[in-house]
Design a protein around this motif. Structure first.
Motif, short mmCIF file in Angstrom:
data_model
loop_
_atom_site.label_atom_id
_atom_site.label_comp_id
_atom_site.label_asym_id
_atom_site.label_seq_id
_atom_site.Cartn_x
_atom_site.Cartn_y
_atom_site.Cartn_z
N LYS A 1 2.32 1.99 -3.39
CA LYS A 1 1.30 2.54 -4.29
C LYS A 1 0.97 3.98 -3.92
O LYS A 1 0.77 4.82 -4.81
N ALA A 2 0.88 4.25 -2.62
CA ALA A 2 0.56 5.61 -2.17
C ALA A 2 1.61 6.60 -2.62
O ALA A 2 1.29 7.73 -3.01
N ILE B 1 0.84 -1.20 0.00
CA ILE B 1 0.00 0.00 0.00
C ILE B 1 0.88 1.26 0.00
O ILE B 1 0.61 2.21 -0.73
N THR C 1 -10.06 7.50 -4.06
CA THR C 1 -9.25 6.33 -4.39
C THR C 1 -9.07 5.43 -3.18
O THR C 1 -8.82 5.92 -2.08
N LEU D 1 -6.44 1.14 -6.38
CA LEU D 1 -5.03 0.90 -6.70
C LEU D 1 -4.55 -0.32 -5.94
O LEU D 1 -4.96 -0.54 -4.79
N THR E 1 -6.59 4.24 2.74
CA THR E 1 -5.49 3.28 2.73
C THR E 1 -5.78 2.19 3.76
O THR E 1 -5.79 2.44 4.96
N ILE F 1 -6.64 2.65 -1.83
CA ILE F 1 -5.32 2.04 -2.03
C ILE F 1 -5.23 0.83 -1.10
O ILE F 1 -5.32 0.98 0.13
N THR F 2 -5.04 -0.34 -1.68
CA THR F 2 -4.98 -1.55 -0.89
C THR F 2 -3.90 -2.48 -1.43
O THR F 2 -3.15 -2.12 -2.34
N ASP F 3 -3.81 -3.68 -0.86
CA ASP F 3 -2.79 -4.63 -1.30
C ASP F 3 -3.27 -5.43 -2.51
O ASP F 3 -4.39 -5.25 -2.99
N PHE G 1 -7.84 9.72 -0.17
CA PHE G 1 -7.38 8.36 -0.36
C PHE G 1 -7.69 7.53 0.89
O PHE G 1 -7.35 7.95 2.01
N GLN H 1 1.26 8.43 -5.82
CA GLN H 1 0.24 9.49 -5.86
C GLN H 1 0.73 10.79 -5.23
O GLN H 1 0.00 11.78 -5.21
N PHE I 1 -4.64 10.95 3.31
CA PHE I 1 -4.53 9.49 3.37
C PHE I 1 -5.13 9.03 4.70
O PHE I 1 -4.56 9.27 5.76
#
Length: 250
Positions: A85-86, A82, A227, A250, A205, A229-231, A203, A89, A169
């Protein structure tokens, strides 16, 4: 499978079921009872689970929430995914908010790869992590919540209306299509709601073990975030449903 990975899987299962029989874990993990007993013994030693007749139960605080130190290494590989990916952004010069939580702590470790950030946070561990990274740090003032090592008191947030937060986040403990995004502590939830209201991009997370979970108090609707955002273990059906709500995944 490494011992840490096995124990992560045990905790993931316990977060959904709370109590599991040893014979079930023995079969589902396809390991010997001797290996399982060693894993259980280690989890008991780390104060993450308690042993009961025929099985184990996840340990929680009185309000159902596990304290942050006990979560830091739980699902660590997922949280690192995560965080990576973060970071994609976040651009140099951004003003961001990092929530209190073990996932955002992993994000903070990646921020040394960016320059000239303004980081607003209510997380003491996040502050300590980014202290020497060369960014501008703004701490939310208020009451210190020892169990989560966070600062919570939304009465102190009125001056933040003057800030232009590019990206927030946010963490949570539960995500569901029935109840939206949920967590345990009302004070932290009020802080998150305020931050979401004043942020340009929002976001969420959270690792995939939080999906289809509902806990004490609602933070917001799923449609209030831009958005998720995860695994990489997110169920495809869950991803499709999120995208139907116009939430990027994501």
């Amino acid at each position: 499978m490494l011992p840490t990975e096995r124990r992560e899987k045990i905790i993931e299962k316990l977060e959904k079921e709370e109590f599991l029989e040893l014979k079930y874990l023995h079969k589902s993990l396809d390991i010997s009872m001797e290996t399982l007993r060693r894993d259980v013994q280690q989890l008991v030693k780390e104060d993450l689970v308690s042993k009961e007749y025929g099985g184990i139960r996840i340990k929680k605080e009185n309000n159902g929430e596990s304290i942050i130190e006990k979560r830091l290494n739980k699902n660590l590989a997922m949280k690192q995914q995560i965080a990576e990916k973060a970071l994609t952004q976040i651009e140099d010069g951004d003003c961001i908010f990092l929530d209190s939580g073990s996932t955002t702590l992993q994000i903070s470790k990646e921020l040394r790869k960016r320059k000239n950030l303004t980081i607003i946070t209510n997380s003491i561990p996040v502050m300590m992590e980014i202290l020497d990274q060369g960014h501008t740090i703004i701490s939310i003032g208020g009451k210190v919540r020892a169990s989560e090592q966070s600062i919570t008191s939304y009465d102190f947030l009125f001056n933040f209306d003057r800030l232009n937060i590019d990206k927030a986040f946010i963490c949570c403990s539960g995500i569901s299509f029935e109840k939206g995004i949920t967590d345990y502590n009302l004070e932290e939830i009020e802080t998150r709601r305020k931050i979401l209201n004043i942020s340009n991009l929002k976001f969420l997370t959270a690792d995939s073990s939080k999906c289809n979970q509902i806990v004490t108090v609602k933070i917001c609707e799923l449609t209030d975030i831009d958005t998720f955002i995860t695994d990489n273990n997110l169920d495809n059906d869950f991803k499709v449903k999120m995208k139907k709500l116009s939430v990027n995944v994501l």
